[in-house]
Design a protein around this motif. Structure first.
Motif, PDB file in Angstrom:
ATOM      1  N   UNK A 206     -82.269  44.277  14.809  1.00 18.50           N
ATOM      2  CA  UNK A 206     -83.565  43.697  14.876  1.00 18.50           C
ATOM      3  C   UNK A 206     -84.253  43.431  13.770  1.00 18.50           C
ATOM      4  N   UNK A 207     -84.083  44.137  12.604  1.00 15.25           N
ATOM      5  CA  UNK A 207     -84.752  44.043  11.266  1.00 15.25           C
ATOM      6  C   UNK A 207     -86.093  44.443  11.080  1.00 15.25           C
ATOM      7  N   UNK A 208     -86.578  45.466  12.110  1.00 13.67           N
ATOM      8  CA  UNK A 208     -88.008  46.033  11.758  1.00 13.67           C
ATOM      9  C   UNK A 208     -87.612  47.360  10.668  1.00 13.67           C
ATOM     10  N   UNK A 209     -88.555  47.459   9.797  1.00 15.14           N
ATOM     11  CA  UNK A 209     -88.282  48.551   8.804  1.00 15.14           C
ATOM     12  C   UNK A 209     -88.278  50.019   9.205  1.00 15.14           C
ATOM     13  N   UNK A 210     -88.692  50.206  10.405  1.00 13.47           N
ATOM     14  CA  UNK A 210     -88.804  51.733  10.967  1.00 13.47           C
ATOM     15  C   UNK A 210     -88.910  51.651  12.480  1.00 13.47           C
ATOM     16  N   UNK A 211     -88.433  52.712  12.908  1.00 11.17           N
ATOM     17  CA  UNK A 211     -88.908  52.972  14.253  1.00 11.17           C
ATOM     18  C   UNK A 211     -88.110  52.751  15.557  1.00 11.17           C
ATOM     19  N   UNK A 212     -88.095  53.353  16.881  1.00  9.31           N
ATOM     20  CA  UNK A 212     -87.516  53.509  17.911  1.00  9.31           C
ATOM     21  C   UNK A 212     -88.380  53.638  19.034  1.00  9.31           C
ATOM     22  N   UNK A 213     -87.998  53.143  20.229  1.00  9.16           N
ATOM     23  CA  UNK A 213     -88.913  53.571  21.368  1.00  9.16           C
ATOM     24  C   UNK A 213     -87.924  54.226  22.380  1.00  9.16           C
ATOM     25  N   UNK A 214     -88.464  55.431  22.711  1.00  9.41           N
ATOM     26  CA  UNK A 214     -87.898  56.236  23.910  1.00  9.41           C
ATOM     27  C   UNK A 214     -88.399  55.961  25.151  1.00  9.41           C
ATOM     28  N   UNK A 215     -87.615  55.678  26.193  1.00  4.52           N
ATOM     29  CA  UNK A 215     -88.329  55.126  27.700  1.00  4.52           C
ATOM     30  C   UNK A 215     -87.944  56.087  28.660  1.00  4.52           C
ATOM     31  N   UNK A 216     -88.678  56.306  29.644  1.00  2.00           N
ATOM     32  CA  UNK A 216     -88.216  57.196  30.930  1.00  2.00           C
ATOM     33  C   UNK A 216     -89.406  57.184  31.861  1.00  2.00           C
ATOM     34  N   UNK A 217     -89.326  58.064  32.741  1.00  2.00           N
ATOM     35  CA  UNK A 217     -90.418  58.314  33.861  1.00  2.00           C
ATOM     36  C   UNK A 217     -91.676  58.753  32.939  1.00  2.00           C
ATOM     37  N   UNK A 218     -92.878  58.504  33.896  1.00  2.00           N
ATOM     38  CA  UNK A 218     -94.078  58.891  33.020  1.00  2.00           C
ATOM     39  C   UNK A 218     -93.945  60.667  32.709  1.00  2.00           C
ATOM     40  N   UNK A 219     -93.525  61.335  33.769  1.00  2.00           N
ATOM     41  CA  UNK A 219     -93.407  62.620  33.567  1.00  2.00           C
ATOM     42  C   UNK A 219     -92.442  63.014  32.374  1.00  2.00           C
ATOM     43  N   UNK A 220     -91.457  62.252  32.109  1.00  2.71           N
ATOM     44  CA  UNK A 220     -90.491  62.662  31.026  1.00  2.71           C
ATOM     45  C   UNK A 220     -91.125  62.150  29.588  1.00  2.71           C
ATOM     46  N   UNK A 221     -91.848  61.019  29.761  1.00  2.32           N
ATOM     47  CA  UNK A 221     -92.643  60.755  28.336  1.00  2.32           C
ATOM     48  C   UNK A 221     -93.983  61.676  27.966  1.00  2.32           C
ATOM     49  N   UNK A 222     -94.317  62.350  29.106  1.00  2.73           N
ATOM     50  CA  UNK A 222     -95.347  63.220  28.885  1.00  2.73           C
ATOM     51  C   UNK A 222     -94.959  64.382  28.338  1.00  2.73           C
ATOM     52  N   UNK A 223     -93.553  64.838  28.602  1.00  2.00           N
ATOM     53  CA  UNK A 223     -93.054  66.116  28.064  1.00  2.00           C
ATOM     54  C   UNK A 223     -92.560  65.750  26.707  1.00  2.00           C
ATOM     55  N   UNK A 224     -92.237  64.430  26.520  1.00  2.00           N
ATOM     56  CA  UNK A 224     -91.387  64.154  25.506  1.00  2.00           C
ATOM     57  C   UNK A 224     -92.433  64.050  24.138  1.00  2.00           C
ATOM     58  N   UNK A 225     -93.831  63.601  24.428  1.00  2.00           N
ATOM     59  CA  UNK A 225     -94.776  63.783  23.642  1.00  2.00           C
ATOM     60  C   UNK A 225     -95.298  65.020  23.200  1.00  2.00           C
TER      61      UNK A 225
END
Length: 364
Positions: A206-225
């Motif tokens: 995709x050519x962006x210089x940095x980064x990725x996005x992790x996705x899932x349920x809201x509760x999963x992302x809350x814990x991922x934070x």
């Protein structure tokens, strides 16, 4: 980029942002990402979550961090993640999930990165206080060391159904997920639907210089934070970087087909050269793996000699070489690379009798 390199096929990780992407980044709206106040980060997270059919997303510095955080959320110390023996976390993530949280990995002998539901069933641990607990599976889409092979949707669904029925969490390493989407026509949300967590890389094709996005349920992302914070991943006004991801998703997805075409051209050309072993039909996306064992060169010698000609490949084994097409590679570059390979092979054959003297400066 090394100024001596004319054609860089080392990896799609060496892509650079286009002029238009850089301009878009300059005018990005920003705020404190840690407080949830960066509008560009919030937009990117929502875009990816929507694309993958998930409730929420989390912008992270790297795909490696996405993997490690996902495993940490799904598992406890002593638990086991099941993945293919070629998987990226096993070989290229500094020890994978073990150093961070004491999570073990069980490797399956799949076919070019793809294992079966029956293999998963055979690998499941019995409930016993003497053994690790089988807790999650991880699938890499596309398979890097499988030569960019796409996991078939039917296989994904069967494996994930088997995993869920056994009480395991499911995770997709989506480093090149959109390559699979473009190659097969299967929607990203369909590929992702069977997974409890999935991430999308922005800094490869995709050519962006940095980064990725992790996705899932809201509760999963809350814990991922929590783990993002633990690992020092809060990035403050990171909307400038997130804007590159937004631009990439809006402008660089369909063009991945060009990378696939270039990879196929390269594979067909290489297959016609003496001593090089590969099957062009195995090249599904932007990765070309080929073996030089039957040439007069070792893998290291092959890579070093091509680099002297301005063409950079990556060495994946004693005689296994990888080429990856990407945003900065055009058709002319493929033709140049093939001419350079042909010249190096021709020279090595002519000097085969004096091989030890000619290549004494290179490691075998």
């Amino acid at each position: 980029m090394d100024p001596s390199i004319t054609v860089d096929l080392y990896s799609d990780t060496i892509t650079q942002p286009t002029t238009a992407m850089r301009q878009y980044m300059c005018y990005a709206e920003v705020g404190d990402e840690q407080l949830g106040e960066d509008p560009s980060v919030n937009r990117l997270q929502a875009m990816v979550a929507d694309m993958l059919g998930k409730e929420a997303g989390l912008y992270l510095p790297s795909g490696t961090m996405c993997n490690q955080i996902a495993y940490a959320v799904h598992c406890q110390p002593g638990d086991e993640v099941i993945m293919d023996r070629t998987a990226h976390p096993l070989h290229f993530e500094g020890g994978g999930p073990t150093p961070l949280k004491g999570i073990l990995v069980r490797a399956l002998a799949g076919d070019r990165g793809v294992f079966t539901a029956d293999q998963l069933t055979e690998a499941l641990r019995p409930h016993s206080r003497y053994q690790p607990r089988s807790k999650a599976i991880s699938i890499e889409q596309t398979s890097n060391l499988g030569g960019g092979r796409c996991w078939p949707l039917a296989s994904i669904r069967e494996v994930c159904e088997r995993a869920h029925s056994a009480g395991l969490a499911t995770h997709m390493d989506g480093a090149r997920l959109l390559n699979a989407v473009v190659a097969t026509g299967v929607a990203a949300s369909d590929y992702a639907s069977s997974f409890d967590s999935v991430w999308l890389d922005l800094s490869k094709g995709l050519g962006a210089p940095v980064g990725a996005v992790l996705a899932g349920s809201r509760s999963f992302i809350q814990e991922a934070w929590r783990y993002k914070q633990l690992l020092g991943g809060a990035m403050r006004q990171s909307g400038i970087m997130a804007a590159a991801g937004i631009y990439a998703l809006e402008h660089h997805v369909e063009r991945l087909a060009e990378d696939h075409t270039h990879a196929q051209l390269l594979a067909q050309g290489l297959a016609g050269l003496p001593g090089i072993a590969l099957r062009p039909q195995d090249v599904e996306t932007n990765i070309v793996l080929f073996d030089v064992a039957e040439t007069a060169l070792s893998g290291q010698q092959f890579v070093e000699h091509l680099k002297q000609q301005g063409v950079r490949f990556s060495l994946m084994g004693p005689s296994l070489v990888r080429a990856v097409t990407h945003l900065q590679i055009a058709r002319d570059d493929i033709e140049y690379a093939l001419q350079a390979v042909e010249a190096v092979l021709d020279s090595s054959q002519k000097n085969k009798g004096s091989k030890e003297i000619l290549y004494s400066g290179f490691s075998s």
